[in-house]
Design a protein around this motif. Structure first.
Motif, PDB file in Angstrom:
ATOM      1  N   MET A   1     186.661  46.215  56.167  1.00  0.00           N
ATOM      2  CA  MET A   1     186.903  44.833  56.527  1.00  0.00           C
ATOM      3  C   MET A   1     187.792  44.780  57.764  1.00  0.00           C
ATOM      4  O   MET A   1     188.825  45.422  57.819  1.00  0.00           O
ATOM      5  CB  MET A   1     187.571  44.143  55.339  1.00  0.00           C
ATOM      6  N   LEU A   2     187.360  44.030  58.745  1.00  0.00           N
ATOM      7  CA  LEU A   2     188.096  43.916  59.996  1.00  0.00           C
ATOM      8  C   LEU A   2     189.161  42.822  59.893  1.00  0.00           C
ATOM      9  O   LEU A   2     188.933  41.783  59.276  1.00  0.00           O
ATOM     10  CB  LEU A   2     187.144  43.566  61.138  1.00  0.00           C
ATOM     11  N   THR A   3     190.297  43.062  60.533  1.00  0.00           N
ATOM     12  CA  THR A   3     191.343  42.040  60.600  1.00  0.00           C
ATOM     13  C   THR A   3     191.011  41.085  61.744  1.00  0.00           C
ATOM     14  O   THR A   3     190.130  41.345  62.569  1.00  0.00           O
ATOM     15  CB  THR A   3     192.716  42.686  60.846  1.00  0.00           C
ATOM     16  N   GLY A   4     191.745  39.987  61.818  1.00  0.00           N
ATOM     17  CA  GLY A   4     191.530  39.018  62.883  1.00  0.00           C
ATOM     18  C   GLY A   4     191.788  39.610  64.254  1.00  0.00           C
ATOM     19  O   GLY A   4     191.060  39.344  65.215  1.00  0.00           O
ATOM     20  N   LYS A   5     192.812  40.427  64.360  1.00  0.00           N
ATOM     21  CA  LYS A   5     193.145  41.061  65.633  1.00  0.00           C
ATOM     22  C   LYS A   5     192.029  42.009  66.068  1.00  0.00           C
ATOM     23  O   LYS A   5     191.675  42.066  67.249  1.00  0.00           O
ATOM     24  CB  LYS A   5     194.465  41.815  65.500  1.00  0.00           C
ATOM     25  N   GLN A   6     191.476  42.756  65.130  1.00  0.00           N
ATOM     26  CA  GLN A   6     190.389  43.680  65.450  1.00  0.00           C
ATOM     27  C   GLN A   6     189.134  42.916  65.874  1.00  0.00           C
ATOM     28  O   GLN A   6     188.427  43.325  66.793  1.00  0.00           O
ATOM     29  CB  GLN A   6     190.090  44.572  64.249  1.00  0.00           C
ATOM     30  N   LYS A   7     188.844  41.806  65.203  1.00  0.00           N
ATOM     31  CA  LYS A   7     187.680  40.998  65.576  1.00  0.00           C
ATOM     32  C   LYS A   7     187.834  40.439  66.978  1.00  0.00           C
ATOM     33  O   LYS A   7     186.880  40.421  67.761  1.00  0.00           O
ATOM     34  CB  LYS A   7     187.464  39.869  64.567  1.00  0.00           C
ATOM     35  N   ARG A   8     189.033  39.956  67.334  1.00  0.00           N
ATOM     36  CA  ARG A   8     189.275  39.450  68.685  1.00  0.00           C
ATOM     37  C   ARG A   8     189.063  40.546  69.716  1.00  0.00           C
ATOM     38  O   ARG A   8     188.474  40.322  70.773  1.00  0.00           O
ATOM     39  CB  ARG A   8     190.699  38.889  68.807  1.00  0.00           C
ATOM     40  N   PHE A   9     189.551  41.744  69.413  1.00  0.00           N
ATOM     41  CA  PHE A   9     189.378  42.891  70.305  1.00  0.00           C
ATOM     42  C   PHE A   9     187.897  43.199  70.512  1.00  0.00           C
ATOM     43  O   PHE A   9     187.435  43.403  71.640  1.00  0.00           O
ATOM     44  CB  PHE A   9     190.123  44.106  69.737  1.00  0.00           C
TER      45      PHE A   9
ATOM     46  N   ARG B   1     185.310  41.175  70.033  1.00  0.00           N
ATOM     47  CA  ARG B   1     184.661  40.076  70.748  1.00  0.00           C
ATOM     48  C   ARG B   1     184.874  40.204  72.249  1.00  0.00           C
ATOM     49  O   ARG B   1     183.963  39.954  73.036  1.00  0.00           O
ATOM     50  CB  ARG B   1     185.181  38.728  70.254  1.00  0.00           C
ATOM     51  N   SER B   2     186.075  40.611  72.649  1.00  0.00           N
ATOM     52  CA  SER B   2     186.339  40.771  74.085  1.00  0.00           C
ATOM     53  C   SER B   2     185.522  41.928  74.658  1.00  0.00           C
ATOM     54  O   SER B   2     185.053  41.858  75.789  1.00  0.00           O
ATOM     55  CB  SER B   2     187.827  40.993  74.337  1.00  0.00           C
ATOM     56  N   LYS B   3     185.339  42.997  73.890  1.00  0.00           N
ATOM     57  CA  LYS B   3     184.530  44.136  74.336  1.00  0.00           C
ATOM     58  C   LYS B   3     183.049  43.760  74.427  1.00  0.00           C
ATOM     59  O   LYS B   3     182.313  44.277  75.265  1.00  0.00           O
ATOM     60  CB  LYS B   3     184.665  45.319  73.373  1.00  0.00           C
ATOM     61  N   ALA B   4     182.590  42.865  73.553  1.00  0.00           N
ATOM     62  CA  ALA B   4     181.165  42.527  73.475  1.00  0.00           C
ATOM     63  C   ALA B   4     180.776  41.404  74.422  1.00  0.00           C
ATOM     64  O   ALA B   4     179.587  41.109  74.562  1.00  0.00           O
ATOM     65  CB  ALA B   4     180.807  42.127  72.047  1.00  0.00           C
ATOM     66  N   HIS B   5     181.732  40.803  75.087  1.00  0.00           N
ATOM     67  CA  HIS B   5     181.444  39.634  75.920  1.00  0.00           C
ATOM     68  C   HIS B   5     180.352  39.910  76.959  1.00  0.00           C
ATOM     69  O   HIS B   5     179.462  39.099  77.174  1.00  0.00           O
ATOM     70  CB  HIS B   5     182.721  39.148  76.605  1.00  0.00           C
ATOM     71  N   HIS B   6     180.399  41.058  77.598  1.00  0.00           N
ATOM     72  CA  HIS B   6     179.456  41.367  78.678  1.00  0.00           C
ATOM     73  C   HIS B   6     178.136  41.957  78.179  1.00  0.00           C
ATOM     74  O   HIS B   6     177.215  42.149  78.974  1.00  0.00           O
ATOM     75  CB  HIS B   6     180.102  42.354  79.659  1.00  0.00           C
ATOM     76  N   LEU B   7     178.009  42.238  76.892  1.00  0.00           N
ATOM     77  CA  LEU B   7     176.798  42.860  76.359  1.00  0.00           C
ATOM     78  C   LEU B   7     175.653  41.860  76.242  1.00  0.00           C
ATOM     79  O   LEU B   7     175.875  40.667  76.017  1.00  0.00           O
ATOM     80  CB  LEU B   7     177.070  43.455  74.978  1.00  0.00           C
ATOM     81  N   ASN B   8     174.445  42.350  76.376  1.00  0.00           N
ATOM     82  CA  ASN B   8     173.245  41.559  76.125  1.00  0.00           C
ATOM     83  C   ASN B   8     172.661  41.974  74.774  1.00  0.00           C
ATOM     84  O   ASN B   8     172.775  43.136  74.384  1.00  0.00           O
ATOM     85  CB  ASN B   8     172.197  41.797  77.215  1.00  0.00           C
ATOM     86  N   PRO B   9     172.006  41.036  74.069  1.00  0.00           N
ATOM     87  CA  PRO B   9     171.392  41.407  72.785  1.00  0.00           C
ATOM     88  C   PRO B   9     170.308  42.469  72.984  1.00  0.00           C
ATOM     89  O   PRO B   9     169.508  42.387  73.906  1.00  0.00           O
ATOM     90  CB  PRO B   9     170.774  40.102  72.299  1.00  0.00           C
ATOM     91  N   ILE B  10     170.317  43.475  72.099  1.00  0.00           N
ATOM     92  CA  ILE B  10     169.313  44.535  72.203  1.00  0.00           C
ATOM     93  C   ILE B  10     168.280  44.477  71.079  1.00  0.00           C
ATOM     94  O   ILE B  10     167.301  45.213  71.121  1.00  0.00           O
ATOM     95  CB  ILE B  10     169.964  45.937  72.266  1.00  0.00           C
ATOM     96  N   PHE B  11     168.498  43.618  70.080  1.00  0.00           N
ATOM     97  CA  PHE B  11     167.528  43.406  69.007  1.00  0.00           C
ATOM     98  C   PHE B  11     167.307  41.913  68.837  1.00  0.00           C
ATOM     99  O   PHE B  11     168.209  41.113  69.082  1.00  0.00           O
ATOM    100  CB  PHE B  11     168.023  43.972  67.671  1.00  0.00           C
ATOM    101  N   GLN B  12     166.096  41.552  68.399  1.00  0.00           N
ATOM    102  CA  GLN B  12     165.768  40.166  68.100  1.00  0.00           C
ATOM    103  C   GLN B  12     165.216  40.084  66.688  1.00  0.00           C
ATOM    104  O   GLN B  12     164.324  40.848  66.330  1.00  0.00           O
ATOM    105  CB  GLN B  12     164.735  39.623  69.078  1.00  0.00           C
ATOM    106  N   ILE B  13     165.750  39.150  65.923  1.00  0.00           N
ATOM    107  CA  ILE B  13     165.265  38.917  64.570  1.00  0.00           C
ATOM    108  C   ILE B  13     164.249  37.788  64.659  1.00  0.00           C
ATOM    109  O   ILE B  13     164.584  36.678  65.069  1.00  0.00           O
ATOM    110  CB  ILE B  13     166.417  38.543  63.626  1.00  0.00           C
ATOM    111  N   GLY B  14     163.013  38.083  64.300  1.00  0.00           N
ATOM    112  CA  GLY B  14     161.924  37.121  64.470  1.00  0.00           C
ATOM    113  C   GLY B  14     161.469  36.487  63.173  1.00  0.00           C
ATOM    114  O   GLY B  14     162.224  36.370  62.211  1.00  0.00           O
TER     115      GLY B  14
END
Length: 95
Positions: free
Chosen positions: A1-9, A11-24
């Motif tokens: 389970m991730l803490t709030g601080k870890q989730k914020r971290f 989210r900041s790392k994932a900001h520039h990422l593009n989705p690589i999978f699509q759920i159809g």
């Protein structure tokens, strides 16, 4: 389970990422979960988008991710930010 601080971290790392999978239309299948886990082993942090024709509710998809041991760091609209610590090549050091 991730803490709030870890989730914020994460989210900041994932900001520039593009989705690589699509759920159809077929939803989140076992094969797709297997492929997502393989991608997470290599990258540790990915984005997954949910198409508009997906009939599964977002809550059910998030529950399936959590059952598979995949952490949902963020869910905005139809985009999920997923994290799972790699067993072999750890790249992200959580605070």
């Amino acid at each position: 389970m991730l803490t709030g601080k870890q989730k914020r971290f994460l989210r900041s790392k994932a900001h520039h990422l593009n989705p690589i999978f699509q759920i159809g239309k077929s939803g989140l299948t076992e094969q797709m979960i297997f492929e997502i886990e393989a991608a997470l082993e290599v990258r540790e942090l990915i984005k997954v988008s949910m198409l508009q024709n997906c009939e599964e509710p977002k809550e059910d998809i998030q529950a399936k991710f959590e059952e598979a041991g995949i952490e949902v760091a963020q869910q905005i609209g139809n985009i999920f930010v997923l994290y799972k610590e790699s067993e072999e090549n750890k790249m992200i050091k959580l605070p």
